[in-house]
Design a protein around this motif. Sequence first.
Motif, PDB file in Angstrom:
ATOM      1  N   PHE A 163       7.492   1.747   9.572  1.00 58.53           N
ATOM      2  CA  PHE A 163       6.013   1.669   8.972  1.00 58.53           C
ATOM      3  C   PHE A 163       5.918   0.186   8.469  1.00 58.53           C
ATOM      4  CE2 PHE A 163       3.280   1.674   5.450  1.00 58.53           C
ATOM      5  CZ  PHE A 163       2.220   2.547   5.708  1.00 58.53           C
ATOM      6  N   HIS A 183      -0.098  15.727   0.047  1.00 57.15           N
ATOM      7  CA  HIS A 183      -0.911  16.416   0.767  1.00 57.15           C
ATOM      8  C   HIS A 183      -0.556  18.083   0.940  1.00 57.15           C
ATOM      9  CE1 HIS A 183      -3.460  13.381   1.177  1.00 57.15           C
ATOM     10  NE2 HIS A 183      -2.689  12.402   2.117  1.00 57.15           N
ATOM     11  N   ASN A 236       0.798  -1.303  -0.051  1.00 54.69           N
ATOM     12  CA  ASN A 236      -0.027   0.162  -0.122  1.00 54.69           C
ATOM     13  C   ASN A 236       0.851   1.333   0.066  1.00 54.69           C
ATOM     14  OD1 ASN A 236      -2.901   0.101  -0.171  1.00 54.69           O
ATOM     15  ND2 ASN A 236      -2.835  -1.417   1.667  1.00 54.69           N
ATOM     16  N   PHE A 237       1.929   1.195   0.861  1.00 57.52           N
ATOM     17  CA  PHE A 237       2.612   2.301   1.087  1.00 57.52           C
ATOM     18  C   PHE A 237       3.647   2.685  -0.134  1.00 57.52           C
ATOM     19  CE2 PHE A 237       6.193   4.871   2.934  1.00 57.52           C
ATOM     20  CZ  PHE A 237       5.418   5.708   3.195  1.00 57.52           C
ATOM     21  N   LEU A 266      10.133  13.850   6.799  1.00 55.39           N
ATOM     22  CA  LEU A 266      10.571  12.588   5.962  1.00 55.39           C
ATOM     23  C   LEU A 266      10.795  13.082   4.360  1.00 55.39           C
ATOM     24  CD1 LEU A 266       8.083   9.947   7.458  1.00 55.39           C
ATOM     25  CD2 LEU A 266      10.754   9.832   7.857  1.00 55.39           C
ATOM     26  N   HIS A 319       3.372   9.507  -1.502  1.00 54.69           N
ATOM     27  CA  HIS A 319       2.788   9.590  -0.246  1.00 54.69           C
ATOM     28  C   HIS A 319       3.064  10.849   0.415  1.00 54.69           C
ATOM     29  CE1 HIS A 319       0.479   6.159   0.550  1.00 54.69           C
ATOM     30  NE2 HIS A 319       1.466   5.581  -0.171  1.00 54.69           N
ATOM     31  N   LEU A 320       4.280  11.178   0.551  1.00 60.94           N
ATOM     32  CA  LEU A 320       4.755  12.290   1.210  1.00 60.94           C
ATOM     33  C   LEU A 320       4.311  13.719   0.813  1.00 60.94           C
ATOM     34  CD1 LEU A 320       8.205  11.039   1.943  1.00 60.94           C
ATOM     35  CD2 LEU A 320       6.360  10.804   3.469  1.00 60.94           C
ATOM     36  N   LEU A 377       5.503  15.263  10.013  1.00 61.89           N
ATOM     37  CA  LEU A 377       6.288  14.043   9.795  1.00 61.89           C
ATOM     38  C   LEU A 377       6.426  13.678   8.213  1.00 61.89           C
ATOM     39  CD1 LEU A 377       5.777  11.367  12.468  1.00 61.89           C
ATOM     40  CD2 LEU A 377       8.140  11.980  11.579  1.00 61.89           C
ATOM     41  N   ASP A 378       5.409  14.054   7.495  1.00 64.00           N
ATOM     42  CA  ASP A 378       5.474  13.879   6.190  1.00 64.00           C
ATOM     43  C   ASP A 378       6.476  15.004   5.542  1.00 64.00           C
ATOM     44  OD1 ASP A 378       3.335  11.845   6.027  1.00 64.00           O
ATOM     45  OD2 ASP A 378       1.873  13.437   5.349  1.00 64.00           O
ATOM     46  N   LEU A 400      13.797   4.494   8.442  1.00 60.64           N
ATOM     47  CA  LEU A 400      12.967   4.885   9.180  1.00 60.64           C
ATOM     48  C   LEU A 400      11.636   4.231   8.897  1.00 60.64           C
ATOM     49  CD1 LEU A 400      13.306   8.589  10.311  1.00 60.64           C
ATOM     50  CD2 LEU A 400      13.653   6.660  11.641  1.00 60.64           C
ATOM     51  N   VAL A 401      11.267   4.204   7.533  1.00 57.93           N
ATOM     52  CA  VAL A 401      10.214   3.437   6.935  1.00 57.93           C
ATOM     53  C   VAL A 401      10.242   2.154   7.327  1.00 57.93           C
ATOM     54  CG1 VAL A 401       9.170   2.890   4.767  1.00 57.93           C
ATOM     55  CG2 VAL A 401       9.721   5.359   5.246  1.00 57.93           C
ATOM     56  N   GLU A 442       0.214  19.795  12.356  1.00 58.24           N
ATOM     57  CA  GLU A 442      -0.175  18.651  12.454  1.00 58.24           C
ATOM     58  C   GLU A 442       0.841  17.551  12.521  1.00 58.24           C
ATOM     59  OE1 GLU A 442      -2.408  15.583  12.829  1.00 58.24           O
ATOM     60  OE2 GLU A 442      -3.823  17.210  11.889  1.00 58.24           O
ATOM     61  N   LEU A 443       0.897  16.924  13.690  1.00 59.80           N
ATOM     62  CA  LEU A 443       1.957  16.052  13.864  1.00 59.80           C
ATOM     63  C   LEU A 443       2.363  15.127  12.452  1.00 59.80           C
ATOM     64  CD1 LEU A 443       4.220  15.019  15.604  1.00 59.80           C
ATOM     65  CD2 LEU A 443       2.521  13.281  16.383  1.00 59.80           C
ATOM     66  N   SER A 444       1.258  14.471  12.316  1.00 56.16           N
ATOM     67  CA  SER A 444       1.510  13.708  10.959  1.00 56.16           C
ATOM     68  C   SER A 444       2.116  14.471   9.643  1.00 56.16           C
ATOM     69  CB  SER A 444       0.411  12.706  10.751  1.00 56.16           C
ATOM     70  OG  SER A 444       0.017  11.700  11.466  1.00 56.16           O
ATOM     71  N   GLU A 445       1.610  15.462   9.551  1.00 53.88           N
ATOM     72  CA  GLU A 445       1.910  16.360   8.162  1.00 53.88           C
ATOM     73  C   GLU A 445       3.384  16.913   8.306  1.00 53.88           C
ATOM     74  OE1 GLU A 445      -1.288  19.061   7.788  1.00 53.88           O
ATOM     75  OE2 GLU A 445      -2.674  17.446   6.987  1.00 53.88           O
TER      76      GLU A 445
END
Lengths: 213, 467
Positions: free
Chosen positions: A170, A133, A41-42, A154, A129-130, A150-151, A165-166, A145-148
């Motif tokens: 992940f 957005h 998926n990733f 990365l 993916h990164l 991180l995006d 890290l992935v 946004e923490l996840s963003e």
Amino acid sequence: MSVDSEWMPKSALVNRIVRGDKQALAELFSLNRDRLWRMVNFRLDRRLYGRIDADDVLQEAYLNAAQRINYFLIEASQSCFVWLRMIVSQTLIDIHRRHLGAQRRDAKREVSIHGGWDSQSTSFSLSFHLLAHLTSPSQAAVRAELSEQLDAALGIMSDLDREVLVLRHFEELTNRETALVLNITAQAASIRYIRALGRLKDVMAAIAGTTND
Amino acid sequence: MIEPGDELCGKKPPMTESRDKYEGEIDGFPFTPETSRDWGRDPLEFLLTEIAERRRNGEQPSVEQYVARHPELSERIRELFPMVAAMEHWKTRKEATMLKGRMSQQLEVRRIGECRVLRELGRGGMGIVYEAFHERLDCRVAVKLLPLRFFGASKFRQRFEREAELAAKLQHTNIVPVLQFGVHEGFCYYVMRYVEGVSLDWIIDRLRASNGIVYAEEITQLRSGAVTGELTVTTNANAGTAQPPAGSSRSVRDAEKPGHWLNVSTFQHRSLRRSSWRKFARIGLHVANALRYAHRQATVHRDIKPANLLLDKNGRVWITDFGLAEGLERDPHNDEAELSGTLRYMAPEQFSGRFDERSDIYSLGITLYELITLRAAYAAETRLELVHSITQSSLPRPRQLIPDIPGDLEAIVCMATAGDPDRRYQSAGEIAADLICFLNEKPVRARRPGWDFRKFLRQRLFAKRQG
């Protein structure tokens, strides 16, 4: 063999596969399915979303694995999971080429069965993916946004740091599996992982800094 | 040799690198001892791996524990521990996105468990809601299919089942009952009673519109929107089986028991207007009563908002989605929270991870605030601004916006929405009591905000110093 009973069950499975038992291979595959599903998926190109399903990729990968069952003894001696992952990755590359054309990726990026892993070959669709957005790290930072964040972090790290890290987080690979995938020693893998975490911390701190301005 | 069939024990390895132990050794291959495989591994990497593994097993390892055990690495542990946590959080998020992306593209459902799907009522980030016919129970139901796919007995699935069991135990006249739950092709679903009603956010939108009146008959026509909650209603108002507007609303009136205000329909006059203060208070009371009941069963809702409150044609309020899928749907850091408008109703303490029954009361307060003022409690351009305003509790007083609002009703709403949980109503019973006082024209416990003389003085003093 001086083995403790804990990993005995899988030994039996492995020995059945060595003897060419495809049912045993299917069982091994389903034991590792969660991690493989996430990887597919990733790393699936965004343009194929809706056309290709991770389950289809895994189905095709299983058939490829079954075809290579005679090589299992040689190729999977280090790690069954890494062997399966490599077959899934090759399947994924084939699918990308079939659907998106060969010119997209050059031969150098392909995975060689014996040579382990080239970090570039695993990074190819991460960027989708990164970067999907956001357009810039500072823009992401504004959204707090923490996840963003991180995006974004990365996205600006080096390929190798990001890949480690992935793989570790992940795809939930162990240190040893990561070492095999990257074709380095366990010691080097552990050092790279710690270094990547340290760089992530620095990048995140820099991004957080722009937020507070 | 162990017999085939014994092999898939499926037991999750407990800790550090234990997955390696599951790697089979092949007979006749030189056995590599564990120690030489790990030779030279960075000790810090060892610890961080253990931390990540423990998180994956649902534990909450503490930094201090590791720092105490390894003082020589304390600084680096403190530095990198949050990065491990962040990466794991990131993975969970990505995984959830993938699961959701998958679902909306391909899913076409005719049957779910014992239910024959009649039509799709709505879909959104939180799943798809269908109107369906339950063949064994012989009744119309609403089925919510969650966009969560589970492989085997994952911890998410266990949590879903635990929550659904709790939700199914709630039996209250103002809570939409959960009848059943299960897994359909890997996706979790739950079956709810079908409520013929509309959500409060629809009501608010309608009241905000120019004529500002909602008639009871409209609810019958619009019932399709009922159970969708935050989802977008995809059917149009007169779709399919919608009944023609009733010539008289006798049935509505028959349902009422005049004289007892609790049973008096919200649609006593078959309509809801912008100034139906008492009806708004009754809506609040229904919700407060349901919360009081649920809180006594140690169940919190976590997501009270207009979209989760249904009003049926008899004026009864129904709370949907009680205690369900809280893990993924109610995460304040979840994008979906923002998209579905959930964020606005979250109590300030939720942003620092604290939650208790007073947080539900806060969300009810904000809902009432929007119902009486007909405007979004917090309007912000960005998420950051929104979170900032909520945590600063910078809510304008309702009567500053609409002077007609009764003072006592304003006082109740202000007390329910206090930023500090200690200054709020401490239980759903307390706010229910005040709403009853308001409905009976007795003095309420909540003090009107304008009457807080000491606060007024403090503000004046502060303003002077600033000046």
